[in-house]
Design a protein around this motif. Structure first.
Motif, PDB file in Angstrom:
ATOM      1  N   ALA A  48      34.451 -50.267  54.030  1.00  0.00           N
ATOM      2  CA  ALA A  48      34.496 -50.643  52.614  1.00  0.00           C
ATOM      3  C   ALA A  48      33.310 -50.026  51.884  1.00  0.00           C
ATOM      4  CB  ALA A  48      34.499 -52.158  52.460  1.00  0.00           C
ATOM      5  N   THR A  49      33.330 -50.085  50.567  1.00  0.00           N
ATOM      6  CA  THR A  49      32.310 -49.380  49.783  1.00  0.00           C
ATOM      7  C   THR A  49      31.106 -50.232  49.427  1.00  0.00           C
ATOM      8  OG1 THR A  49      33.277 -49.983  47.638  1.00  0.00           O
ATOM      9  CG2 THR A  49      34.080 -47.947  48.684  1.00  0.00           C
ATOM     10  N   ASP A  50      31.208 -51.587  49.506  1.00  0.00           N
ATOM     11  CA  ASP A  50      30.226 -52.460  48.872  1.00  0.00           C
ATOM     12  C   ASP A  50      30.274 -52.171  47.368  1.00  0.00           C
ATOM     13  OD1 ASP A  50      28.258 -54.439  48.653  1.00  0.00           O
ATOM     14  OD2 ASP A  50      27.170 -53.718  50.391  1.00  0.00           O
ATOM     15  N   GLY A  51      29.268 -52.629  46.596  1.00  0.00           N
ATOM     16  CA  GLY A  51      29.317 -52.441  45.156  1.00  0.00           C
ATOM     17  C   GLY A  51      28.425 -51.315  44.683  1.00  0.00           C
ATOM     18  N   LEU A  52      28.459 -51.043  43.391  1.00  0.00           N
ATOM     19  CA  LEU A  52      27.636 -49.983  42.823  1.00  0.00           C
ATOM     20  C   LEU A  52      26.159 -50.365  42.742  1.00  0.00           C
ATOM     21  CD1 LEU A  52      30.025 -48.620  40.054  1.00  0.00           C
ATOM     22  CD2 LEU A  52      29.373 -47.502  42.189  1.00  0.00           C
ATOM     23  N   SER A  53      25.815 -51.574  43.171  1.00  0.00           N
ATOM     24  CA  SER A  53      24.405 -51.933  43.333  1.00  0.00           C
ATOM     25  C   SER A  53      23.816 -51.259  44.562  1.00  0.00           C
ATOM     26  CB  SER A  53      24.244 -53.447  43.440  1.00  0.00           C
ATOM     27  OG  SER A  53      25.115 -53.971  44.421  1.00  0.00           O
ATOM     28  N   GLU A  66      35.169 -40.949  50.283  1.00  0.00           N
ATOM     29  CA  GLU A  66      33.748 -40.611  50.374  1.00  0.00           C
ATOM     30  C   GLU A  66      33.054 -41.482  51.430  1.00  0.00           C
ATOM     31  OE1 GLU A  66      30.298 -38.450  48.722  1.00  0.00           O
ATOM     32  OE2 GLU A  66      32.457 -38.160  48.773  1.00  0.00           O
ATOM     33  N   GLU A  67      33.407 -42.750  51.453  1.00  0.00           N
ATOM     34  CA  GLU A  67      32.807 -43.675  52.411  1.00  0.00           C
ATOM     35  C   GLU A  67      33.141 -43.261  53.846  1.00  0.00           C
ATOM     36  OE1 GLU A  67      30.116 -46.690  52.471  1.00  0.00           O
ATOM     37  OE2 GLU A  67      31.198 -46.213  50.620  1.00  0.00           O
ATOM     38  N   ILE A  96      27.452 -46.262  53.440  1.00  0.00           N
ATOM     39  CA  ILE A  96      26.574 -45.747  52.393  1.00  0.00           C
ATOM     40  C   ILE A  96      25.567 -46.808  51.977  1.00  0.00           C
ATOM     41  CG2 ILE A  96      26.474 -44.885  50.012  1.00  0.00           C
ATOM     42  CD1 ILE A  96      29.173 -43.526  50.505  1.00  0.00           C
ATOM     43  N   SER A  97      26.018 -48.020  51.795  1.00  0.00           N
ATOM     44  CA  SER A  97      25.126 -49.127  51.456  1.00  0.00           C
ATOM     45  C   SER A  97      24.055 -49.321  52.518  1.00  0.00           C
ATOM     46  CB  SER A  97      25.932 -50.418  51.272  1.00  0.00           C
ATOM     47  OG  SER A  97      25.082 -51.518  51.038  1.00  0.00           O
ATOM     48  N   ASN A  98      24.464 -49.299  53.781  1.00  0.00           N
ATOM     49  CA  ASN A  98      23.507 -49.479  54.874  1.00  0.00           C
ATOM     50  C   ASN A  98      22.438 -48.393  54.853  1.00  0.00           C
ATOM     51  OD1 ASN A  98      26.103 -50.581  57.204  1.00  0.00           O
ATOM     52  ND2 ASN A  98      24.923 -51.759  55.733  1.00  0.00           N
ATOM     53  N   ARG A  99      22.824 -47.163  54.556  1.00  0.00           N
ATOM     54  CA  ARG A  99      21.861 -46.066  54.509  1.00  0.00           C
ATOM     55  C   ARG A  99      20.927 -46.187  53.303  1.00  0.00           C
ATOM     56  NH1 ARG A  99      18.052 -43.750  55.001  1.00  0.00           N
ATOM     57  NH2 ARG A  99      17.670 -41.490  55.065  1.00  0.00           N
ATOM     58  N   LEU A 100      21.471 -46.487  52.148  1.00  0.00           N
ATOM     59  CA  LEU A 100      20.651 -46.559  50.946  1.00  0.00           C
ATOM     60  C   LEU A 100      19.651 -47.701  50.995  1.00  0.00           C
ATOM     61  CD1 LEU A 100      23.186 -45.733  48.070  1.00  0.00           C
ATOM     62  CD2 LEU A 100      21.438 -44.250  49.068  1.00  0.00           C
ATOM     63  N   LEU A 101      19.987 -48.781  51.686  1.00  0.00           N
ATOM     64  CA  LEU A 101      19.080 -49.922  51.774  1.00  0.00           C
ATOM     65  C   LEU A 101      18.236 -49.899  53.046  1.00  0.00           C
ATOM     66  CD1 LEU A 101      21.233 -52.838  50.327  1.00  0.00           C
ATOM     67  CD2 LEU A 101      20.043 -50.964  49.182  1.00  0.00           C
ATOM     68  N   GLY A 102      18.301 -48.789  53.786  1.00  0.00           N
ATOM     69  CA  GLY A 102      17.427 -48.599  54.938  1.00  0.00           C
ATOM     70  C   GLY A 102      17.709 -49.514  56.104  1.00  0.00           C
ATOM     71  N   ALA A 107      37.952 -53.681  51.132  1.00  0.00           N
ATOM     72  CA  ALA A 107      37.877 -55.120  51.371  1.00  0.00           C
ATOM     73  C   ALA A 107      36.615 -55.784  50.837  1.00  0.00           C
ATOM     74  CB  ALA A 107      38.004 -55.404  52.868  1.00  0.00           C
ATOM     75  N   HIS A 108      35.625 -54.997  50.388  1.00  0.00           N
ATOM     76  CA  HIS A 108      34.358 -55.607  49.963  1.00  0.00           C
ATOM     77  C   HIS A 108      33.730 -54.780  48.856  1.00  0.00           C
ATOM     78  CE1 HIS A 108      30.753 -58.168  50.839  1.00  0.00           C
ATOM     79  NE2 HIS A 108      30.117 -57.127  50.329  1.00  0.00           N
ATOM     80  N   VAL A 109      33.767 -55.332  47.611  1.00  0.00           N
ATOM     81  CA  VAL A 109      33.159 -54.637  46.475  1.00  0.00           C
ATOM     82  C   VAL A 109      32.650 -55.689  45.484  1.00  0.00           C
ATOM     83  CG1 VAL A 109      35.420 -54.404  45.336  1.00  0.00           C
ATOM     84  CG2 VAL A 109      33.535 -52.922  44.642  1.00  0.00           C
ATOM     85  N   HIS A 110      31.467 -55.431  44.906  1.00  0.00           N
ATOM     86  CA  HIS A 110      30.875 -56.306  43.893  1.00  0.00           C
ATOM     87  C   HIS A 110      31.105 -55.681  42.520  1.00  0.00           C
ATOM     88  CE1 HIS A 110      28.552 -58.765  46.870  1.00  0.00           C
ATOM     89  NE2 HIS A 110      28.603 -57.632  47.560  1.00  0.00           N
ATOM     90  N   VAL A 111      32.202 -56.034  41.878  1.00  0.00           N
ATOM     91  CA  VAL A 111      32.561 -55.427  40.595  1.00  0.00           C
ATOM     92  C   VAL A 111      31.551 -55.787  39.507  1.00  0.00           C
ATOM     93  CG1 VAL A 111      34.354 -55.307  38.813  1.00  0.00           C
ATOM     94  CG2 VAL A 111      35.006 -55.391  41.235  1.00  0.00           C
ATOM     95  N   GLU A 112      30.962 -56.982  39.583  1.00  0.00           N
ATOM     96  CA  GLU A 112      30.043 -57.450  38.535  1.00  0.00           C
ATOM     97  C   GLU A 112      28.797 -56.580  38.391  1.00  0.00           C
ATOM     98  OE1 GLU A 112      30.600 -62.272  38.484  1.00  0.00           O
ATOM     99  OE2 GLU A 112      29.789 -61.358  40.294  1.00  0.00           O
ATOM    100  N   PHE A 113      28.433 -55.844  39.447  1.00  0.00           N
ATOM    101  CA  PHE A 113      27.219 -55.036  39.401  1.00  0.00           C
ATOM    102  C   PHE A 113      27.508 -53.558  39.107  1.00  0.00           C
ATOM    103  CE2 PHE A 113      25.679 -58.776  41.584  1.00  0.00           C
ATOM    104  CZ  PHE A 113      24.410 -58.932  41.054  1.00  0.00           C
ATOM    105  N   SER A 114      28.612 -53.304  38.431  1.00  0.00           N
ATOM    106  CA  SER A 114      29.039 -51.917  38.213  1.00  0.00           C
ATOM    107  C   SER A 114      28.228 -51.178  37.159  1.00  0.00           C
ATOM    108  CB  SER A 114      30.525 -51.889  37.839  1.00  0.00           C
ATOM    109  OG  SER A 114      31.314 -52.365  38.906  1.00  0.00           O
ATOM    110  N   ALA A 115      27.292 -51.855  36.487  1.00  0.00           N
ATOM    111  CA  ALA A 115      26.463 -51.175  35.489  1.00  0.00           C
ATOM    112  C   ALA A 115      25.347 -50.364  36.123  1.00  0.00           C
ATOM    113  CB  ALA A 115      25.859 -52.194  34.518  1.00  0.00           C
ATOM    114  N   ASN A 116      25.033 -50.629  37.392  1.00  0.00           N
ATOM    115  CA  ASN A 116      23.889 -49.939  37.999  1.00  0.00           C
ATOM    116  C   ASN A 116      24.162 -48.455  38.246  1.00  0.00           C
ATOM    117  OD1 ASN A 116      21.315 -49.698  39.468  1.00  0.00           O
ATOM    118  ND2 ASN A 116      22.679 -49.309  41.206  1.00  0.00           N
ATOM    119  N   LYS A 117      23.146 -47.665  37.952  1.00  0.00           N
ATOM    120  CA  LYS A 117      23.154 -46.256  38.337  1.00  0.00           C
ATOM    121  C   LYS A 117      21.773 -45.856  38.837  1.00  0.00           C
ATOM    122  CE  LYS A 117      25.213 -41.877  37.002  1.00  0.00           C
ATOM    123  NZ  LYS A 117      25.962 -41.157  35.936  1.00  0.00           N
TER     124      LYS A 117
END
Length: 406
Positions: free
Chosen positions: A307-312, A321-322, A282-288, A61-71
Motif C-alpha cells: 500500500a502507499t500510506d498517505g502523502l504525509s 510506483e510503490e 516508500i513510507s518506510n524509507r522516507l521515515l528511516g 489498503a492503507h492511505v491517509h487522505v486527510e494529509f494530502s496537502a503535504n508536499k
C-alpha cells in the motif's frame, strides 16, 4: 450487459489469450467472444487496442487522505523528527486540505488504476469525499489517545465519526475501525472499540512496530519516544507492551501496517491469528525505518499486501510506483517471484484481506477492472514489466461502470 475483448487477461496464476469477459456489475462469464455474443445477444461489445491487457483493479489498503496537502512541509529521514514535524504542521496540513484537495488525491488514485482504497480517517474530514468517490472505500475510523483521563471524550468522538460513516448508504462503502498503534491508544479505548468491531463484524486495522523508537519504548520505556511522551503527555511509561497489544486482537483477523521492527515471537503471533501485514516501502524509507522482512513473513505464512500510506510520508498515491520501489528494496529476493507476489498483493490478496469481492478477473467477482495498453506481446516476465514500465491505463471499471476512458 457488456462484453470486453482484450488481447490478454491477467488472472492470479495464468495469462489468458483469445477470451472475452461478459459483465454488468459483476463478471458473468469468461469465454470466446462468439460464445458470449450468442449467450448475451443484447450486450454492448467493447473494442480495445492491440496488445490490450485486462487485469483486476488495484487495491490500496492503507492511505491517509486527510494529509494530502503535504508536499514539502514535513521532515524526512527519521521517524521521530518526522512525527514532531507532523505535530508542528498539523493544523496547517489539515486546514489546508479541503474537499477539493482530498478529491484530487482520490482522483490521482483512480488515474493510477486503484479501484478500491482503505482510508485511515483520523478526524472524519475525509468522509464526504470518500463517500462520493468513484472507488470502493473501506473507511477506517481511527481511534487514538493514550491518556485515561481523556478516554470518555476520545471515545465519544470516535463513536460519532463511526456513526457518521455508517450513515453513508451507497454500494462499495464499508465503515471500519482503526486502532492507531500500541503506544498511542489506551487499553480502555482498545477494548471498547474491539467490542464494537466484533459485535458488528467490522474490518480492523492498526499501525504496528513501524520504528525503532516504538520498539524501545514498548520494550524498555526508553529511546527517542521517552522525551516525546514525557514532554508532550507527561507520560513515563507505555500504556501497553507489544504482546499485550497483540493479545487484544486474538481471534480477530487484523490488518497491521508496517511491522518493520517486529521480532520472532510477534511474527508467530501474527501467523497464528491469521493477521495481514500491510507493507508501505516508500513510507518506510522516507521515515528511516528500514525494510520489512518479506522472507520472514513468507516463512511464517503471513499474508502481506502493498500500500502507499498517505502523502504525509509519500510523494504520490500510485501502487505501480510503490511496487517498483519494493522491487528494488528487496534485492535479496528472486525478481520474478517478487514481482508476481507484488501484483497479487495489490489485487487478490488485498481483496481477501479487506473482505472485498474483487481482486480477480473471475466469474462472480465484482467488475473492478483496468485495461493497460502494452507495447508488445507479453513475455513470461510480464509481472516485472508491468511494474517497471508503468503502461498507460486506458480504462478503469468499478462495479462494471466505466470511470476512466471512453
Amino acid at each position: 450487459m457488456q462484453i470486453i475483448t482484450p488481447d490478454y487477461i491477467l488472472t492470479p496464476d495464468t495469462l489468458l489469450l483469445g477470451m472475452s469477459v461478459a459483465f454488468d456489475t459483476t463478471i458473468k462469464k469468461i469465454a470466446p467472444l462468439e460464445e458470449l455474443k450468442k449467450e448475451f445477444r443484447d450486450a454492448d461489445v467493447i473494442k480495445l487496442k492491440k496488445n490490450s491487457l485486462l487485469m483486476p483493479g488495484l487495491i490500496n489498503a492503507h492511505v491517509h487522505v486527510e494529509f494530502s496537502a503535504n508536499k514539502t512541509k514535513l521532515s524526512y529521514g527519521d521517524f521521530v523528527p518526522w512525527l514532531y514535524s507532523v505535530i508542528e504542521n498539523r493544523d496547517e496540513l489539515i486546514n489546508g486540505c479541503d474537499d477539493a484537495c482530498m478529491a484530487k488525491a482520490i482522483n490521482s488514485m483512480l488515474e493510477a488504476g486503484i479501484t478500491t482504497f482503505g482510508a485511515i480517517s483520523s478526524h472524519g474530514m475525509d468522509l464526504n469525499v470518500c463517500a462520493n468517490a468513484a472507488q470502493n472505500v473501506v473507511f477506517f475510523n481511527e481511534l487514538i489517545g493514550s491518556q485515561a483521563t481523556m478516554a470518555d471524550a476520545l471515545f465519544g468522538d470516535f463513536l460519532a465519526r463511526l456513526d457518521a460513516s455508517k450513515s453513508v448508504k451507497r454500494e462499495g462503502f464499508y465503515p471500519a475501525v482503526a486502532i492507531h498503534s500500541p503506544y498511542s491508544v489506551h487499553p480502555i479505548l482498545i477494548k471498547k472499540a474491539l467490542q464494537i468491531v466484533k459485535n458488528e463484524k467490522l474490518k480492523l486495522s492498526a499501525h504496528f512496530m513501524e520504528s525503532s523508537a516504538e520498539r524501545e519504548w514498548l520494550d524498555k520505556n526508553e529511546g527517542d519516544f521517552k522525551d516525546f511522551f514525557e514532554n508532550l503527555l507527561k507520560q513515563k511509561s507505555s500504556v501497553s507492551s507489544s504482546s499485550e497489544f497483540l493479545e487484544y486482537f486474538n481471534g480477530y483477523e487484523t490488518l497491521l501496517t508496517h511491522v518493520v521492527k517486529a521480532n520472532e515471537e510477534e511474527f508467530q503471533t501474527l501467523s497464528s491469528n491469521r493477521h495481514t501485514v500491510i507493507h508501505c516501502p516508500i513510507s518506510n524509507r522516507l521515515l528511516g525505518n528500514g525494510a520489512l522482512d518479506l522472507q520472514k513473513l513468507q516463512k511464517h505464512n503471513i499474508r502481506w499486501i502493498c500500500a502507499t500510506d498517505g502523502l504525509s510520508s509519500n510523494y504520490k498515491l500510485d501502487l505501480f510506483e510503490e511496487m517498483k520501489c519494493a522491487l528494488f528494496m528487496h534485492s535479496n529476493m528472486p525478481l520474478l517471484e517478487l514481482a508476481k507476489n507484488l501484483i497479487k498483493s495489490v489485487t487478490k490478496d488485498a481483496a481477501d484481506a479487506l473482505g472485498i469481492n474483487s481482486g480477480e478477473i473471475a466469474e462472480g467477482k465484482n467488475a473492478d477492472m483496468i485495461v493497460l495498453d502494452l507495447d508488445s506481446e507479453p513475455s513470461d516476465e510480464l509481472a516485472i514489466h508491468l511494474i517497471l514500465h508503468r503502461y498507460n491505463i486506458s480504462k478503469v471499471y468499478i462495479n462494471g461502470k466505466l470511470e476512466k476512458g471512453i
